[in-house]
Design a protein around this motif. Structure first.
Motif, PDB file in Angstrom:
ATOM      1  N   PRO A  13     -20.301  -1.940 -19.549  1.00 37.68           N
ATOM      2  CA  PRO A  13     -18.574  -1.078 -19.633  1.00 37.68           C
ATOM      3  C   PRO A  13     -17.390  -1.918 -19.561  1.00 37.68           C
ATOM      4  O   PRO A  13     -16.594  -1.722 -18.682  1.00 37.68           O
ATOM      5  N   ARG A  16     -14.581  -0.914 -18.981  1.00 38.47           N
ATOM      6  CA  ARG A  16     -14.431   0.922 -18.340  1.00 38.47           C
ATOM      7  C   ARG A  16     -14.785   1.120 -19.872  1.00 38.47           C
ATOM      8  O   ARG A  16     -15.154   2.316 -19.607  1.00 38.47           O
ATOM      9  N   SER A  52     -16.169   4.496 -17.128  1.00 33.04           N
ATOM     10  CA  SER A  52     -16.531   3.946 -16.313  1.00 33.04           C
ATOM     11  C   SER A  52     -15.535   3.541 -15.377  1.00 33.04           C
ATOM     12  O   SER A  52     -14.367   3.265 -15.464  1.00 33.04           O
ATOM     13  N   VAL A  59     -23.989  -0.365 -17.687  1.00 34.41           N
ATOM     14  CA  VAL A  59     -24.654   1.366 -17.570  1.00 34.41           C
ATOM     15  C   VAL A  59     -25.428   1.826 -18.270  1.00 34.41           C
ATOM     16  O   VAL A  59     -26.255   0.547 -19.169  1.00 34.41           O
ATOM     17  N   TRP A 118     -22.941  12.950 -17.090  1.00 36.48           N
ATOM     18  CA  TRP A 118     -23.502  11.862 -16.008  1.00 36.48           C
ATOM     19  C   TRP A 118     -23.789  11.268 -14.579  1.00 36.48           C
ATOM     20  O   TRP A 118     -23.497  11.934 -13.622  1.00 36.48           O
ATOM     21  N   ARG A 121     -22.119   7.365 -10.537  1.00 37.98           N
ATOM     22  CA  ARG A 121     -20.160   6.587 -11.118  1.00 37.98           C
ATOM     23  C   ARG A 121     -19.670   6.230 -10.695  1.00 37.98           C
ATOM     24  O   ARG A 121     -18.854   5.571 -10.275  1.00 37.98           O
ATOM     25  N   THR A 124     -21.225   3.942  -7.944  1.00 36.12           N
ATOM     26  CA  THR A 124     -22.022   2.396  -8.602  1.00 36.12           C
ATOM     27  C   THR A 124     -20.717   1.361  -8.066  1.00 36.12           C
ATOM     28  O   THR A 124     -19.990   0.541  -8.150  1.00 36.12           O
ATOM     29  N   GLU A 156     -25.758   3.824 -12.675  1.00 39.23           N
ATOM     30  CA  GLU A 156     -24.574   4.566 -13.381  1.00 39.23           C
ATOM     31  C   GLU A 156     -25.328   4.999 -14.866  1.00 39.23           C
ATOM     32  O   GLU A 156     -25.184   4.048 -15.764  1.00 39.23           O
ATOM     33  N   TYR A 158     -25.181   8.236 -18.365  1.00 41.78           N
ATOM     34  CA  TYR A 158     -24.210   8.235 -18.636  1.00 41.78           C
ATOM     35  C   TYR A 158     -25.818   9.428 -19.780  1.00 41.78           C
ATOM     36  O   TYR A 158     -26.675   8.383 -20.719  1.00 41.78           O
TER      37      TYR A 158
END
Length: 176
Positions: A13, A16, A52, A59, A118, A121, A124, A156, A158
């Motif tokens: 990420p 992020r 993130s 992730v 998700w 998150r 992590t 993490e 998604y």
């Protein structure tokens, strides 16, 4: 309620953010990017931004396509409705600086609706922040920091659960 296809890849990420978009949708959307900071996942119909709380630990991004609408998972940390149009039938999972982490072929081009969910998150991010603090206090080198990122015990994740809703609207090729 059958799963048609599923694709999963790891992505860093960077800044992020991890993006998911149609292979022909090159232009980003600053407003949707900003919305992802509060919604976690936001988009403009062609791009989705996954936000993130950290920028260095990979992730997991999973895209599932179903034959009918699905309910959001009950065990997720959060969910948000999403819509994504893919005129090419190919989605890109992109890392901002590092480029594509992977590509997925959809069953067919068109507009897909669904939800993003998700988990992992917050855990992590907590691990990440603890490692950063220890790295400063204990004067870790770059390799020790990279090793710490790889040792994160929480994944993490998604997940985009999508289903086909309609064909793409034909574009106006005469616009100049």
């Amino acid at each position: 309620m059958s799963l048609i296809t599923e694709y999963s890849t790891a992505a860093q990420p960077d800044r992020r953010i991890v993006e998911v978009y149609d292979a022909d949708a090159y232009l980003g959307d600053d407003e949707a990017l900003q919305q992802s900071r509060t919604q976690v996942v936001a988009g403009n119909g062609y791009h989705l931004y996954l936000h993130s709380l950290q920028s260095d630990i990979e992730v997991q991004v999973t895209i599932r396509v179903w034959d009918t609408p699905q309910k959001p998972p009950e065990d997720a940390e959060g969910t948000v409705p999403v819509s994504l149009e893919s005129e090419t039938g190919q989605l890109v999972v992109n890392q901002l600086t590092f480029g594509p982490a992977g590509m997925m072929d959809l069953p067919r081009p068109g507009v897909y609706e669904g939800h993003a969910a998700w988990c992992g998150r917050e855990a992590t991010a907590a691990y990440y922040n603890t490692c950063l603090q220890r790295a400063v206090e204990e004067q870790w080198g770059a390799e020790q920091i990279r090793a710490a990122w790889r040792q994160c015990s929480t994944a993490e994740q998604y997940t985009l659960d999508l289903w086909f809703v309609r064909e793409s609207e034909p574009g106006d090729e005469d616009d100049e």
